[in-house]
Scaffold this motif. Sequence first.
Motif, PDB file in Angstrom:
ATOM      1  N   ASN A 488     -16.192  20.334  42.563  1.00 51.52           N
ATOM      2  CA  ASN A 488     -14.741  20.281  42.744  1.00 51.52           C
ATOM      3  C   ASN A 488     -14.366  20.707  44.148  1.00 51.52           C
ATOM      4  N   LYS A 491     -15.195  17.869  46.538  1.00 52.55           N
ATOM      5  CA  LYS A 491     -14.344  16.690  46.408  1.00 52.55           C
ATOM      6  C   LYS A 491     -12.895  16.974  46.813  1.00 52.55           C
ATOM      7  N   HIS A 492     -12.365  18.187  46.536  1.00 53.46           N
ATOM      8  CA  HIS A 492     -10.923  18.381  46.653  1.00 53.46           C
ATOM      9  C   HIS A 492     -10.504  19.484  47.617  1.00 53.46           C
ATOM     10  N   SER A 493     -11.405  20.374  48.059  1.00 60.18           N
ATOM     11  CA  SER A 493     -10.957  21.528  48.850  1.00 60.18           C
ATOM     12  C   SER A 493     -10.597  21.184  50.283  1.00 60.18           C
ATOM     13  N   GLN A 494     -11.256  20.165  50.869  1.00 60.47           N
ATOM     14  CA  GLN A 494     -11.066  19.794  52.260  1.00 60.47           C
ATOM     15  C   GLN A 494     -11.408  20.966  53.199  1.00 60.47           C
ATOM     16  N   HIS A 530      -9.378  13.629  33.786  1.00 60.43           N
ATOM     17  CA  HIS A 530     -10.371  14.584  34.302  1.00 60.43           C
ATOM     18  C   HIS A 530     -10.602  15.672  33.250  1.00 60.43           C
TER      19      HIS A 530
END
Length: 567
Positions: A488, A491-494, A530
Amino acid sequence: MDDRKSSVSTKIAHYLLLIIIFAAIISVLSLGIMLSNKSDAKLINVSGSLRMQTYRLLYEIEHEPQKVELNLRQYRLSLHSAALTEINHQFFVPEEVKQAYQNLIKRWETMESYARGKNYEAYRAEVENYVDQVDRFVNTLQYFAERKLYITVFSILGAFLFIIGTVSYVIWFSKKQVVNPLEKLALASTQVQIGQFNHIPLDTQKNNEIGRLSAVFTQMASELQKLYAQLEEKVNEKTQKLSQANRSLTMLYHCSQLVTTNAITPDILQQVLKHIMFNEHLHYIELAVHGAEHWHICFGEKDARRHCQQTELSVEGDKLGVLYWQAGLPCPDLRSMQNVAQMLSRSLYFHQAQRQQQQLLLMEERSIIARELHDSLAQVLSYLQIQLTLLKHNLHKNDDKATEKSLAIIQDFEQALNDGYVQLRELLATFRLTIQEANLQLALEQVIDSLRNQTEMQMTVNCALPSQALNAQQLVHALQIVREATLNAIKHSQGSRIEISAQTDEDGEYELVVRDNGVGIPSLDEPVGHYGLNIMHERSAQLNAKLTIRNLPSGGTEVKITLPNTR
């Protein structure tokens, strides 16, 4: 009474008393002679004055007759004075002195009659003879005084010599009867002190204190020798027992090392039995293990004429086998053989328990794999089966809408296959770590290494928990949660960094933390389609752990699992 007569101290006391009595007698005798010599001078003076008075009476008879009677009375007083009359009452005065004094008195009676009769011629004719008789009497007194002096001197000299002789004899007697035996006793005591109980011979036949002391000392030394011999025998016996106990303990230690540091195999049991047989001097030893007849081990030659001793191998009522043996010389301690049997029993029991534990672990691993396959691949396959049924149904239709719907189903089918393949690889990686690695640090590192090719973010692992902090089931769930949280974040933290840590908090509970420096999670609600957060919560519930997801004040997201320390 006989003891007092033979007593050395009594004899020495008698000798000393004899010396004292003899010295007292000589002293009294000398004192008496000295006192008598004191009156001898007076006797000689009085006797000497008689001569002068005799010549004075001769003068007075011729020239002063009126004074004759007065001088006769004075002469009589001098002749019968106390000093002279005591001669007759002293027993030690010789008879010749007493007789001379009596003769002088009788002769004076004749002279006194001449003087009273004023017979000058007769008095004058006898005066010289009378004076000579007085002189002889004085000489007799002087000789008697000198003789008493000689007697005193010789008595003192004889007493001195007697005392010297008696003292010398007492010294010789004391040295012979006391000093020499005491020196022998002292030498004998020194010999006994250094352990020589066969000391120099002592005179034990004398019936006195020293003889009795020597007899008692000799008897004591003999008793000490017997006691010392008994003590030496007991010490040797105890030493042998301690040596045997030491050998038995050494044997038990080596056997324990063999069965505890190695897996129980027939070879290990053979080494143990050989060691026991050699150290305990056995002729024959045999081990029969129940349920493992191929482990039947024996050494030595069994004598059929002799009875085999045996000890059953059992733990908590569970019979594991039987140990047989035939003893040699010296015979082994039965307690050692019982300890050997107990050690072998526990070793076999732990071996069986370990095998059962391995079977349980294997079954547990299989159960975990089955559950994970059911929760992941089984659901995917079920979904694919439904989609395949829909695809078959749409293929029978020839309109464009059915074709479009079939293509969508094929796309979903393809996506589901990809997801199933990814899940299968994750499960294989996780189970490979769980089965092959017991080190939590290495397991976490390998999980993260499998994800490094999916991102350029920097990922670090820091594990401070012990290697056996989690069991197999807990490790599967924990690694899956860490993998999901890391994916996660990728994929999403940048963000640019992900930190994975495992540590113990202030309350002693285990913590697994995944932290990134990205934009943070926008909401804790699971987006439509999800299921990652829900799966993480379900796994945490199965771990009986607390899952915490929050945004950090400095930016980024923190996912923390808190497990209670049950160890």
